[in-house]
Write an enzyme that holds these catalytic residues in place. Structure first.
Site, short mmCIF file in Angstrom:
data_model
loop_
_atom_site.label_atom_id
_atom_site.label_comp_id
_atom_site.label_asym_id
_atom_site.label_seq_id
_atom_site.Cartn_x
_atom_site.Cartn_y
_atom_site.Cartn_z
N GLU A 71 27.95 58.11 63.08
CA GLU A 71 28.79 57.15 62.21
C GLU A 71 28.42 57.21 60.67
O GLU A 71 29.26 58.01 59.84
CB GLU A 71 28.41 55.64 62.80
CG GLU A 71 29.53 54.72 62.57
CD GLU A 71 29.31 53.66 63.17
OE1 GLU A 71 30.14 52.45 62.97
OE2 GLU A 71 28.70 53.50 64.27
N GLU A 94 20.04 46.61 64.34
CA GLU A 94 21.50 46.34 64.58
C GLU A 94 21.70 44.97 65.40
O GLU A 94 22.78 44.09 65.07
CB GLU A 94 22.30 47.53 65.02
CG GLU A 94 23.75 47.21 65.14
CD GLU A 94 24.42 48.18 65.57
OE1 GLU A 94 25.83 48.45 65.39
OE2 GLU A 94 24.04 49.45 65.99
#
Length: 897
Positions: free
Chosen positions: A481, A762
């Site tokens: 990502e 996260e």
């Protein structure tokens, strides 16, 4: 006595390759006096270091040709000392100028500062004389190989200076006469290449010589043509061929010039980098190295003429951000074998960068290493959360009995651990080091306290910022990502500004945001926008991933935040059209122009109150979207006021009022009950001032009740967490804010620290109490979003923040909110003016030590104190204690609260 120190131009000391011919100047004042306030300044700019080209001490520019290169402001009555513009200054391309400044305070004139300088880059695309060259044909899209380029040339005279202007479609390294030019890595960086491809300026005066010379380039796919957004499974987002462009400008001692440019006379070959991808790593075969390939006199058999990839240079822009460089280095903390048999090195810190290793062996022997952030519950090497990213480095030795040292050229990894799968003999920890790589930002803020856990948390936030500020603000540095998600950057920016000097870094990225904005005003989810242009498998329509609340609001919130922290009016001016387009878009699609209840939204992303299997929190999207719409309209009105746009100020102030009124009707009952009973709904309503007067106290009580129902733990996601403590301390519940901050069980900020984290996760439960992990589909252990509370730690626990009414730390707010288990805390902030510091401790009373730099003031609040005189300073009563505005100097206050 007053002295001038740290003269800077556009945030940098002696910048080379400046992107503008109208630079701004900053300086600091040092003095052994107190309450120093500048009353006037004078700046001189000259084409000569001794200022002999027309600048006189009288403050006037002499007539004649010298006016083209000289400017004297004369004495200007002003207290400005940051980002000061000079009327009439317009410097041409490729021009070096020297400058100096002196100032006056209330009764003294300083000496001139030390002479500083700046040099502009090529400022117009039309100054490029030739083309992009490539070693690849038009069918090279699937290729991940590195390529090399070279050209020999002869300089007929002794060079006085030489500047290399270079860029690439891909990532490049430049070499001159066998030596690498400059210390930047991953150049030219990641931008919206379709309209903005940056080039760098490098001083190669010390590398060229009279007589034969050679230039060389090595290039790899990088972000331009390599794999991006791995879950989409596409590559070649911007093009199919790696290409470089360069212009070497040599100025001889007699003033004549010569240009060496990339054209059809160059030759090319395959590089020893036989595979390189941002996500997957690099494969390098040292046996393919050709000694002397970037030196004169080299003769290679496999070299061939280059392709002219494109003559269109309109997308080329001078670098306007910060270079990416190698920063900290880490030696191994341990070498061990996992239960599954992997030989693993622990560097002790989760970083973004790469491993540099030294090895000796036979030709054809290999080194192979894999990277990971974490070990699993059994102590094994864990890579599932990388998804499709391989993060693997393979190096084949050339042999010959000499030590070989290698680090990757065109990739970087996110890691704390490496698995050494292959290595000649037994790996020796002394032959490995981890190199942190990120944009060259100046550290601004420091925090320390009596709590080791809190200190480690702040360190974790700082490291997640560094690891994710690699040219753009990314979500994570390890999986497939690593994109510029707008929402992550927006919610974190206040903390980022307190940790490091982010303005020049964000200026560059916000320019990409503006050019990637859709014509109707929607802002992409990621910038650069690599998610656009793909067909939706369900609808068959071309994907238009844009317009999500809080993510797209980055267009408005971030320029305003930068203005608050740096008083950088130019960024606000540049971004204002983009800011306006986004708010106007919402108004055009909102119900009655005020309730934003259409479109896709991520909402309170990864909140713990999400339904099982979902990443979307329980807070209704129409509530959070309308809340951020109100906030953006409010900030747009404030921005218009700063820029003198009175009609816009009135229009958006009125719009904000209508949104607030509609929000109150839609999301609150007549008795003051909030319609969405979630922590984040309460937090956003309180933080953005959206509660009707009769509902504010009840909303606070509802928030507190929701916390109590979760044993005073948060269930918030990306939208609510940044303000979770702030709305409590702002509304009389400091006790609860400190309780949240110092929780150590799941879910909490310090829970991660107790699990050995060195960066921010996260998910609240990325690593669960039982040692199991969140789904590997989305489980980064280096994700700064939940670290956004750090701005409250600095501003409220530590006690230092800027005053939004007097931005850029021209006036600071020093107001520690003392509570929780802490016995002391200390915060510093290295502003453009100098260092603010606050140290408080409590032991039978409260002691607060404060430092305020010259040419600033600070609103200092003594928490819990009554009006009176403390440390020789008169304080007046305010709600939370006693307050005084202090001029520069060091102060110490002791009192009973």
């Amino acid at each position: 006595m007053i002295r001038i120190t740290q003269p800077r131009c556009e945030y940098r000391e002696n910048p080379l390759g400046l992107y503008t011919g109208e630079p701004r100047f900053s300086w600091r004042i040092e003095s052994d006096k107190t309450k120093v306030m500048q009353t006037a300044w004078q700046v001189q700019v000259s084409g000569r270091e001794d200022f002999s080209d027309g600048v006189s001490d009288s403050g006037k520019v002499e007539s004649g040709e010298s006016q083209l290169v000289s400017l004297d402001s004369g004495k200007v009555e002003s207290d400005e000392s940051q980002l000061v513009s000079l009327k009439g200054l317009k410097v041409p391309s490729c021009a070096k100028r020297f400058w100096r400044v002196k100032v006056w305070d209330q009764g003294e004139e300083s000496a001139w500062s030390e002479t500083a300088w700046f040099e502009t880059s090529m400022l117009a695309a039309g100054e490029w004389k030739e083309s992009f060259i490539s070693a690849e044909d038009e069918d090279a899209g699937p290729s991940s190989i590195g390529t090399v380029f070279r050209k020999e040339f002869t300089l007929s005279k002794k060079p006085a200076s030489a500047r290399l202007y270079a860029g690439a479609k891909g990532i490049y390294e430049a070499y001159c006469n066998g030596k690498k030019a400059g210390d930047e890595v991953l150049s030219p960086g990641f931008t919206e290449y379709r309209t903005r491809l940056l080039f760098q300026t490098c001083d190669v005066t010390g590398l060229v010589r009279q007589g034969p010379n050679a230039l060389g380039f090595m290039a790899g796919p990088g972000w331009y043509k390599g794999d991006l957004a791995g879950w989409i499974g596409h590559r070649n987002h911007f093009g199919k061929r790696t290409a470089v462009i360069a212009q070497l400008r040599v100025v001889y001692e007699d003033g004549s010039e010569e240009l060496i440019v990339t054209d059809s006379s160059w030759t090319c070959n395959k590089a020893p980098v036989i595979y390189s991808e941002i996500y997957h790593g690099e494969t390098y075969d040292a046996r393919l190295e050709e000694k002397g390939w970037s030196e004169s006199g080299f003769s290679g058999t496999a070299w061939k003429p280059v392709f002219i990839e494109s003559a269109d240079v309109s997308i080329l822009k001078p670098a306007d951000g910060l270079p990416v460089k190698e920063r900290e280095r880490f030696k191994p903390k341990a070498l061990f074998t996992t239960p599954e048999g992997d030989k693993v090195i622990d560097f002790g810190q989760n970083i973004s960068g790469y491993v540099r290793f030294t090895v000796t062996g036979n030709a054809g022997e290999r080194v192979k290493i894999r990277h990971a952030e974490i070990l699993d519950a059994k102590g094994n090497f864990y890579t599932e959360n990388l998804r499709s990213a391989k993060e693997t480095i393979e190096y084949t030795l050339k042999g010959g009995g000499k030590a070989e040292t290698y680090s990757p050229h065109f990739t970087f990894q996110g890691f704390r651990y490496i698995a050494v799968d292959e290595y000649p003999g037994n790996p020796d920890v002394n032959n490995f080091e981890a190199v942190a790589v990120y944009s060259d930002m100046k550290i601004s803020g420091t925090f320390s306290s009596s709590s080791d856990l809190l200190n480690q948390f702040v360190s974790n936030v700082s490291w997640s910022m560094r690891d994710n500020f690699v040219d753009i603000p990314t979500d994570c540095p390890q999986r497939d990502e690593r994109l510029g998600w707008t929402g992550d950057a927006e919610i974190f920016l206040r903390s980022a500004c307190l940790l490091m000097e982010t303005a020049p870094f964000m200026r560059k990225w916000l320019r990409d945001l503006a050019v990637s904005q859709y014509p109707d005003g929607k802002v992409p989810h990621v910038v650069p926008n690599v998610l656009a242009g793909f067909k939706n498998n369900d609808t068959g329509k071309v994907n238009e991933p844009a317009g999500a609340t809080a993510w797209a609001d980055a267009a408005v919130i971030m320029p305003w935040t930068l203005y608050v922290y740096y008083a950088d009016k130019r960024i606000l001016e540049e971004q204002y059209p983009s800011m306006k387009k986004w708010v106007d878009y919402i108004e055009s699609v909102a119900q009655d122009g005020v309730l934003f209840n259409t479109g896709f939204h991520f909402g309170d992303w990864v909140a713990l109150d999400a339904k099982e299997g979902s990443y979307l929190g329980a807070t209704p999207n129409d509530l959070s979207a309308t809340a951020f719409y109100a906030y953006s309209a409010e900030l747009l009105a404030k921005s218009a006021a700063v820029l003198g746009k009175k009609d816009d100020e009135a229009r958006y102030k009125a719009l904000h009022g209508k949104i607030v009124e509609a929000y109150g009707r839609e999301f609150f009952t007549p008795t003051g009950r909030i319609a969405a009973r979630t922590q984040t709904a309460c937090i956003l309503s309180l933080q953005f001032g959206l509660c009707p007067a009769h509902a504010k106290q009840r909303t606070l009580e509802t928030y507190a009740a929701l916390l109590k129902e979760n044993t005073n733990h948060l269930t918030t996601g990306f939208l609510g967490t940044p303000f979770a403590c702030r709305v409590l301390s702002d509304n009389g519940r400091l006790d609860l804010a400190y309780e949240l901050l110092f929780k150590t069980d799941f879910p909490s900020w310090l829970y991660q620290v107790t699990k050995g984290a060195t960066t921010i996760w996260e998910h609240w439960d990325g690593l669960k109490p039982d040692g199991s992990m969140w789904s590997p589909d989305m489980n980064s252990f280096n994700h700064y979003a939940y670290g956004a509370v750090c701005d409250w730690v600095f501003g409220s626990v530590g006690g230092i923040d800027t005053d939004q009414e007097v931005p850029g730390f021209k006036r600071a707010v020093i107001r520690p909110l003392i509570g929780g288990p802490l016995s002391w805390a200390e915060t510093t902030y290295d502003s453009g003016y100098g260092v603010f510091s606050a140290h408080w401790e409590r032991a039978g009373g409260i002691k607060l030590d404060v430092t305020v730099p010259p040419n600033t003031t600070a609103l200092v609040t003594l928490p819990g104190a009554k009006a009176g005189t403390y440390g020789g300073v008169s304080f007046s009563s305010v709600d939370c204690g006693a307050q005084a505005e202090l001029g520069s100097g060091s102060y110490s206050f002791s009192y009973k609260a």
